[in-house]
Motif scaffolding. Structure first.
Motif, short mmCIF file in Angstrom:
data_model
loop_
_atom_site.label_atom_id
_atom_site.label_comp_id
_atom_site.label_asym_id
_atom_site.label_seq_id
_atom_site.Cartn_x
_atom_site.Cartn_y
_atom_site.Cartn_z
N LEU A 282 0.79 -1.15 0.07
CA LEU A 282 -0.11 0.03 0.01
C LEU A 282 0.94 1.32 0.02
CD1 LEU A 282 -2.66 -0.98 2.61
CD2 LEU A 282 -3.11 -0.39 0.24
N ARG A 283 1.94 1.32 0.93
CA ARG A 283 2.64 2.69 0.98
C ARG A 283 3.59 2.72 -0.51
NH1 ARG A 283 4.56 4.38 5.84
NH2 ARG A 283 5.40 6.00 4.82
N SER A 284 3.87 1.80 -1.02
CA SER A 284 4.48 1.93 -2.43
C SER A 284 3.73 2.24 -3.14
CB SER A 284 5.16 0.54 -2.95
OG SER A 284 5.99 0.00 -1.91
N LEU A 285 2.28 1.88 -3.43
CA LEU A 285 1.34 2.29 -4.47
C LEU A 285 1.04 3.68 -4.26
CD1 LEU A 285 -1.00 -1.00 -4.59
CD2 LEU A 285 0.49 -0.23 -6.51
N LEU A 286 0.71 3.83 -3.02
CA LEU A 286 0.50 5.47 -2.58
C LEU A 286 1.72 6.42 -2.69
CD1 LEU A 286 -1.30 4.67 0.81
CD2 LEU A 286 -2.41 5.64 -1.03
N ALA A 287 3.12 5.91 -2.66
CA ALA A 287 4.03 6.75 -3.08
C ALA A 287 4.11 7.01 -4.39
CB ALA A 287 5.17 6.21 -2.26
N ASN A 288 3.74 6.00 -5.19
CA ASN A 288 3.98 6.16 -6.70
C ASN A 288 3.03 7.37 -7.23
OD1 ASN A 288 5.67 4.01 -6.80
ND2 ASN A 288 4.11 2.58 -7.46
N ARG A 289 2.05 7.65 -6.56
CA ARG A 289 1.09 8.76 -7.01
C ARG A 289 1.93 10.32 -6.96
NH1 ARG A 289 -4.01 8.95 -3.42
NH2 ARG A 289 -2.30 9.45 -1.98
N HIS A 290 2.83 10.34 -6.16
CA HIS A 290 3.67 11.67 -5.91
C HIS A 290 4.42 11.88 -6.91
CE1 HIS A 290 1.63 12.03 -2.10
NE2 HIS A 290 2.34 10.84 -1.64
N GLY A 291 4.86 10.83 -7.73
CA GLY A 291 6.00 11.08 -8.79
C GLY A 291 7.44 11.05 -8.28
N PRO A 292 8.27 11.25 -9.15
CA PRO A 292 9.69 11.48 -8.72
C PRO A 292 10.12 12.41 -7.46
CG PRO A 292 9.82 11.01 -11.01
CD PRO A 292 8.47 11.42 -10.68
N GLU A 293 9.44 13.46 -7.51
CA GLU A 293 9.69 14.40 -6.63
C GLU A 293 8.99 14.07 -5.27
OE1 GLU A 293 5.77 15.61 -8.42
OE2 GLU A 293 7.60 14.84 -9.20
N GLY A 294 8.16 13.35 -5.23
CA GLY A 294 7.45 13.04 -3.88
C GLY A 294 7.77 11.85 -3.33
N HIS A 295 9.17 11.49 -3.46
CA HIS A 295 9.87 10.08 -3.09
C HIS A 295 10.43 10.46 -1.88
CE1 HIS A 295 8.86 5.93 -3.95
NE2 HIS A 295 8.63 6.03 -5.19
N ALA A 296 10.36 11.27 -1.29
CA ALA A 296 11.17 11.90 -0.19
C ALA A 296 10.98 11.16 1.24
CB ALA A 296 11.57 13.36 -0.12
N GLY A 297 10.32 10.07 1.25
CA GLY A 297 10.03 9.21 2.53
C GLY A 297 9.10 10.26 3.34
N ASP A 298 9.35 10.55 4.34
CA ASP A 298 8.35 11.33 5.21
C ASP A 298 8.64 13.00 5.00
OD1 ASP A 298 7.13 9.23 6.25
OD2 ASP A 298 8.20 9.08 8.17
N GLY A 299 9.54 13.43 4.18
CA GLY A 299 9.56 14.71 4.11
C GLY A 299 8.31 15.19 3.45
N ALA A 300 8.41 16.71 3.19
CA ALA A 300 7.21 17.29 2.97
C ALA A 300 7.75 17.73 1.22
CB ALA A 300 6.99 18.60 3.47
N VAL A 301 6.66 17.71 0.51
CA VAL A 301 7.09 18.04 -1.01
C VAL A 301 7.08 19.70 -0.84
CG1 VAL A 301 6.23 17.88 -3.17
CG2 VAL A 301 5.80 16.14 -1.62
N GLY A 302 8.44 20.34 -1.19
CA GLY A 302 8.36 21.75 -1.64
C GLY A 302 8.38 22.51 -0.23
N GLY A 303 8.95 21.89 0.76
CA GLY A 303 9.10 22.72 1.98
C GLY A 303 8.95 21.97 3.20
N ILE A 304 9.04 22.60 4.43
CA ILE A 304 9.23 21.88 5.83
C ILE A 304 7.73 21.14 5.93
CG2 ILE A 304 9.52 22.25 8.29
CD1 ILE A 304 11.21 24.40 7.50
N GLY A 305 7.65 19.85 6.63
CA GLY A 305 6.65 19.46 6.68
C GLY A 305 5.78 19.59 8.21
N PHE A 306 4.66 19.72 8.09
CA PHE A 306 3.87 19.59 9.48
C PHE A 306 3.96 18.57 10.26
CE2 PHE A 306 0.98 22.28 6.94
CZ PHE A 306 0.72 23.31 7.61
N SER A 307 4.34 18.74 11.47
CA SER A 307 4.64 17.53 12.42
C SER A 307 3.49 16.51 12.92
CB SER A 307 5.34 18.12 13.64
OG SER A 307 4.38 18.53 14.42
#
Length: 785
Positions: A282-307
């Motif tokens: 499930l995690r892999s299938l969900l992560a694939n939706r973000h594309g290459p730029e969204g594969h940063a694990g738990d990091g936010a896309v484009g900035g600091i993530g909410f805790s």
């Protein structure tokens, strides 16, 4: 003189002064534990007895009869009279447990049936003792499972105190097992019926067992202050939990809730490994939706993530704000709308809480979790297994379950997670619910109360789910016991009817073999087709077809038929005269067996005597077929007709032979209402034959009224399927081909047995894979400037 041991925390219980009392042998630390724990435990027992009166009085007011009401009032008086004695006995037992523990004499507590008085022979276990044993065993097991973490720590520290001896749950002097047996021993003084005792045990579970956790915590704190194993960790002695698999981790700074490691009884390593693999997928299938730029694990896309703290705070606010609105969401449409809105409302709320949120975004991992919980509840609102009312109720749990998922990713990776098990248990109970079977709304209101408790009480303590799991599990267990009794009665009644009908058909076939093609006097027809057929029914039910009595009954029928035919030779007449006393004796025995009235027996014997006199005198006797005789009995002849051979006195009920000759539905069953069996078995017939006992099916009538029923029993005689509702009451019975016809036209639907959470995850994986297959393999290249 022996030098003292180097470790001051180890109490040498062997060092005793002559003449010291038993209580002084315990050692200071053990006395500390005894003082802290028994004071609190005795107070809890006092609270228990303060509530016995109210509980018994409420039950007396709702009693269905004066006798039951009197038993409850007698129980109230008995408890008032002997309360102080029982409390003192319990205190003595609990104190003695510490003394025996110090001396190494405290044996492992086992909930056993008390020995019965010797009576010079073998006897069955007393039902009262068995009920008490089951009650104590159940509450001890539940308490040990719930309190495993704190109890494990107490065990380890007590082991140090006594010099390294092995201390386990069942030989801990303040463990649930020892306390439960001490209480059981004390309340033997109450001379009350078993129902009152079971109520007292239930109150002991509610007020004493439930109150043990803070006592264990206090004991642990006091021993830590004394320097006894200050760093002990809870490690389950068996079924040790493995570390979370890669990719399954808690958010930064969040501790694993105790509930995720406190239920080894339910832990299945193989099942949890499979669940972990599904979660990774499930995690892999969900992560694939973000594309290459969204594969940063738990990091936010484009900035600091909410805790996670930001998300949990926002969810807590939403949970309180939406409680009233969700309570009004009684329809599936309302619940579905709420499910779709939660992600948007969460993002709005978390932005409001973070004033500097301009460059902040929800991390890809947390967004996946939000989407995953959203898809879980979308599945619930479309689940065919759940009635619409249950779908709407469960839809209200999305925010609490989203909080659990953010706190602890084990929700999706482990089947043993208490929040997951609670949802599965609620769904399993909801699967059996229907308006017809829950007219008092008891099940619906209990499920609703569980949902509202989670909505109201859950903040960040996953223990709420474990407590509700135990509480709702108790409710289901109590209901299940009553339902099983009713279900057994329904099966027994159906089994009895089928045995009776089979016996009636067997008897009728045997009689028809002997009279169907013969013209016989009406009196002979009447005897064989009515009382003697009924005698055959009783004989085959009681003795079986291999018995001497059955064979003798058939021999009588053969000889009785022969005796009624004209005698043309002297030898036949001689044989008949010799046979008549034997026939009369056998006939009287049969008539007495079927409770023929004395006056009817006398009349019948007179008619037979007259018949045989005319037969031996060579007079002409009128004969008829069996159908003619039965037709005359169903439609009585006019007065004066057939005066030469008056009809014998017979029972008014239809005989087995008449049922077959006249085509009665009782004899032939209800097969005429069922569809004709097809020549070849199709997939629906095969599906019916594969259905197992315990499977639930939803039946839909022509008015679109729905009823859910469980396959309770399959007849070994007729192969019919008996269905009961959640109360164990009969709903219907179906033949194999009749049920297959309903499945074929959609008026019956088999409900799935797989737990809700497992079905939902499988459906979500399939949905994501299908979406991935439809999506382009690579994102379109950006246009050149």
């Amino acid at each position: 003189m022996t030098a003292p041991k180097d470790n001051p925390n180890v109490v040498d219980l062997q060092q005793r002064q002559p003449g010291t009392a038993a209580t002084d042998r315990l050692g200071d630390l053990l006395k500390l534990v005894r003082g802290v724990s028994l004071k609190r435990i005795n107070a809890l027992v006092g609270t228990l007895f303060e509530n016995v009166d109210d509980a018994l009085f409420d039950l007396a007011e709702r009693a269905g009869s004066n006798a039951v009401q009197t038993e409850y009032f007698d129980g109230m008086r008995e408890v008032r009279k002997k309360r102080q004695l029982v409390e003192r006995l319990f205190q003595d037992q609990a104190t003695k447990a510490f003394t025996d523990f110090a001396d190494g004499k405290l044996k492992a507590a086992r909930t056993e049936v008390s020995p019965q008085p010797a009576s010079g022979g073998l006897s069955l276990v007393d039902d009262t003792e068995l009920e008490e044993s089951l009650a104590v065993t159940s509450m001890v097991a539940k308490a040990e499972n719930r309190l495993q973490r704190a109890l494990y720590q107490v065990n380890q520290r007590l082991s140090v105190i006594i010099g390294g001896g092995k201390v386990e749950d069942n030989n801990n002097p303040i463990g649930p097992a020892v306390l439960g047996n001490a209480f059981r021993s004390a309340i033997r003084e109450f001379e009350v019926n078993v129902q009152v005792k079971l109520i007292i045990y239930k109150l002991f579970d509610r007020y004493v067992m439930t109150g043990l956790e803070p006592i264990y915590d206090e004991v642990n704190v006091e021993l830590i202050r004394a320097g006894v194993l200050p760093q002990v960790r809870h490690v389950a002695p068996t079924n040790k939990q493995p570390a979370p698999a890669a990719g399954v981790r808690l958010p930064p700074g969040a501790a694993a809730p105790a509930a995720t490691t406190s239920a080894p009884t339910y832990y299945d390593p193989a099942a949890d490994q499979l669940q972990a693999e599904i979660y990774h997928t499930l995690r892999s299938l969900l992560a694939n939706r973000h594309g290459p730029e969204g594969h940063a694990g738990d990091g936010a896309v484009g900035g600091i993530g909410f805790s996670p703290t930001d998300l949990l705070s926002a969810l807590t606010i939403l949970q309180s704000q939406s409680a009233v609105a969700q309570a009004r969401a009684e329809s599936v449409a309302d619940a579905a709308q709420a499910v779709q809105q939660i992600k948007r409302e969460l993002l709005d709320q978390v932005n409001k809480l973070s004033g500097d949120a301009k460059d902040k975004r929800v991390s890809s991992a947390d967004e996946d979790t939000i989407d995953l919980v959203g898809m879980l509840f979308e599945y619930i609102l479309q689940d065919r297994n759940l009635p619409a009312q249950m779908q709407a109720l469960f839809g209200r749990l999305q925010i609490p379950y989203l909080k659990v998922a953010i706190l602890d990713k084990h929700l999706f990776a482990q089947k043993s997670h208490p929040a997951r098990r609670l949802l599965d248990l609620l769904a399993d109970a909801g699967k059996s619910w229907s308006e017809e079977s829950d007219r008092d709304h008891r099940l619906y209101e209990r499920i609703k109360a569980c949902v509202e408790t989670v909505l109201r009480d859950f903040d960040d303590d996953v223990g709420v789910f474990e407590r509700e799991l135990a509480s709702f599990g108790d409710f289901i267990d109590q209901h299940k016991k009553r339902a099983e009794l009713a279900e057994q009665r329904a099966a027994d009644a159906t089994r009895g009817r089928e045995k009776l009908q089979a016996a009636r058909r067997t008897a009728a076939r045997e009689i028809l073999k002997r009279i169907e093609d013969r013209n016989l006097p009406p009196v002979v027809h009447s005897v064989l087709s009515r009382p003697w057929a009924n005698y055959l029914v009783l004989t085959v039910l009681r003795q079986g077809e291999e018995s001497d009595e059955w064979k003798n009954a058939l021999r009588f029928a053969d000889e009785f038929v022969w005796s009624a035919q004209p005698k043309t030779t002297e030898s036949e007449v001689t044989r008949l005269r010799a046979l008549l006393p034997q026939l009369e004796k056998a006939l009287r025995h049969g008539l007495a067996t079927v409770a023929y009235h004395d006056s009817d027996v006398k009349q019948l014997m007179g008619e037979l005597s007259l018949f045989y006199k005319r037969l031996l005198d060579g007079q002409k006797i009128e004969t008829k077929t069996v159908k003619e005789v039965i037709a005359e009995q169903v439609t009585p002849a006019t007065p004066g007709e057939d005066a030469e051979a008056p009809a014998p006195a017979v029972a008014a009920t239809q005989s087995p032979v008449e049922e077959i000759v006249l085509g009665s539905s009782d004899a032939e069953g209800t097969a005429e209402s069922e569809p004709a069996e097809p020549v070849e078995e199709d997939e629906f017939v095969q599906a019916v034959r594969a259905i197992k006992v315990g499977t639930w099916i939803e039946f839909i009538d022509e008015n679109e009224q729905r009823e859910r029923a469980k396959l309770s029993w399959i007849s070994p005689i007729s192969s019919k399927y008996l269905f009961v509702n959640r109360r164990g009451l009969k709903v219907c019975d179906k033949t194999v081909h009749g049920l297959a016809a309903e499945l074929r036209r959609g008026s019956a639907v088999v409900l799935e047995e797989v737990p809700l959470f497992d079905r939902a995850l499988d459906a979500i994986v399939a949905r994501l894979r299908h979406a991935g297959d439809e999506a382009p393999a690579t994102p379109p290249a950006p246009q050149a400037g």
